[in-house]
Scaffold this active site. Structure first.
Site, mmCIF file in Angstrom:
data_model
loop_
_atom_site.group_PDB
_atom_site.id
_atom_site.type_symbol
_atom_site.label_atom_id
_atom_site.label_comp_id
_atom_site.label_asym_id
_atom_site.label_seq_id
_atom_site.Cartn_x
_atom_site.Cartn_y
_atom_site.Cartn_z
ATOM 1 N N SER A 53 2.600 -8.209 2.473
ATOM 2 C CA SER A 53 2.718 -8.190 3.935
ATOM 3 C C SER A 53 4.044 -7.631 4.433
ATOM 4 C CB SER A 53 2.543 -9.601 4.486
ATOM 5 O OG SER A 53 3.510 -10.481 3.924
ATOM 6 N N TYR A 54 5.030 -7.453 3.550
ATOM 7 C CA TYR A 54 6.335 -6.931 3.998
ATOM 8 C C TYR A 54 6.211 -5.445 4.324
ATOM 9 C CZ TYR A 54 8.394 -11.059 1.634
ATOM 10 O OH TYR A 54 8.719 -12.331 1.217
ATOM 11 N N SER A 55 6.548 -4.932 5.527
ATOM 12 C CA SER A 55 7.055 -5.728 6.634
ATOM 13 C C SER A 55 6.162 -5.476 7.859
ATOM 14 C CB SER A 55 8.492 -5.338 6.922
ATOM 15 O OG SER A 55 8.561 -3.903 7.002
ATOM 16 N N GLU A 65 4.823 -1.805 3.318
ATOM 17 C CA GLU A 65 5.917 -0.823 3.285
ATOM 18 C C GLU A 65 6.890 -1.100 2.148
ATOM 19 O OE1 GLU A 65 3.938 -0.602 7.066
ATOM 20 O OE2 GLU A 65 4.874 -2.331 6.078
#
Length: 314
Positions: A53-55, A65
């Site tokens: 999930s970052y970012s 990413e």
């Protein structure tokens, strides 16, 4: 050379500071991220932490990413076998939750972004109590048996769910959590100490704490009247308003002065000395932020210093 630490019951050996990848693709672009990763590994670091999930929270981003940047760096440097790579599942906007189908799909997506055939340490990012532990562990075990994941771990999970997961793994002979990633630092001790830490200790799990520097507060740069240019300033600065936060800063200042090291190094060294902790996680936007973090590998606090910090943070 800094000695590596064994990660719980696994065969992984890790540097005593895990490099957080949450800033990659957020406050650090690809070139900056490559520079930080290069400096970390040049100093002997080998433990890189990210999440699918970052970012996603940053404007213009969709999630993944950080993994994409790390994957590009691994390909450019040709050093995949030298890095212990940790990522997580459950929070990517396109792959939310911990259903068996989602775990399988999210893992494949992470592998594509990372440009690798295996994840060394795969965390459930946030537990989903509505999903039976049997379904979660079963799906993770499939990934291990397929060779896509070497070891599994948990983050943001209750003691009860962690215990149930471990018991199911043991009973059925399935993949078993080897590590736990809790929120834990000098100004947030009750987020780990107590029952959760006890479960981890009895099960032989290694703790890899996140928010190890309390979003930057424990670097010492937040002081009364000081303005800090950081995306996390609001969250970190709130600790200045508490008596405990000010006590902890005073104690950190004294111990740091005695050793001639930055405040952040002392905060990480206290954490690294706590029961079950193998490697705190900390991130850096630029290489010049790294030395204060890497210093944890060499700094050994005395029993008196540990006690002083413990009392200040109580």
């Amino acid at each position: 050379m800094t000695s590596l630490r064994k990660l719980g019951s696994s065969d992984l050996e890790v540097f005593p500071l895990s490099l957080g990848g949450n800033v990659f693709g957020w406050t650090a672009d690809q070139d900056q991220s490559f520079a930080v990763l290069d400096a970390y590994t040049a100093a002997g670091g080998n433990f890189v932490d990210t999440a699918d999930s970052y970012s996603a929270w940053a404007d213009g981003n969709s999630g993944g990413e950080s993994e994409t940047i790390i994957g590009a760096w691994l390909k450019a440097r040709g050093n995949r076998d030298d890095v212990v790579l940790a990522t997580k599942v459950s929070q990517h906007p396109d792959y939310p939750g911990l259903s068996a189908a989602n775990i399988r799909a999210a893992a494949d997506a992470s592998l594509r972004r990372l440009g690798t055939d295996r994840i060394d340490l795969y965390y459930t990012h946030f537990d989903k109590p509505e999903v039976p532990v049997e379904e979660i562990i079963g799906a993770l075990d499939e990934l291990v048996r397929a060779g896509k994941v070497r070891h599994i771990a948990a983050s943001n999970i209750s003691p009860e769910r962690l215990r149930a997961s471990l018991e199911f793994s043991d009973r059925e002979g399935l993949a078993r959590y080897v590590a736990l990633q809790p929120h834990y630092n000098l100004v947030s001790r009750d987020t780990y100490e107590g029952e959760l830490q006890d479960v981890a200790a009895r099960a032989g799990l290694a703790a890899v704490p996140y928010f190890a520097l309390a979003s930057g507060f424990l670097t010492g740069k937040y002081r009364p009247g000081a303005a800090v240019d950081s995306a996390r300033a609001a969250g970190a600065g709130k600790h200045l308003d508490s008596e405990r936060g000010r006590r902890v800063l005073d104690a950190l200042d004294a111990v740091a002065a005695a050793h001639g090291v930055p405040v952040a190094t002392v905060a990480l060294a206290w954490l690294a000395a706590q029961p079950t902790v193998a490697a705190p996680i900390a991130s850096a936007r630029t290489p010049d932020q790294l030395p204060a973090l890497l210093g944890v590998a060499e700094l050994r606090l005395t029993e008196e210093e540990l006690a002083r910090l413990g009392e200040a943070s109580a």
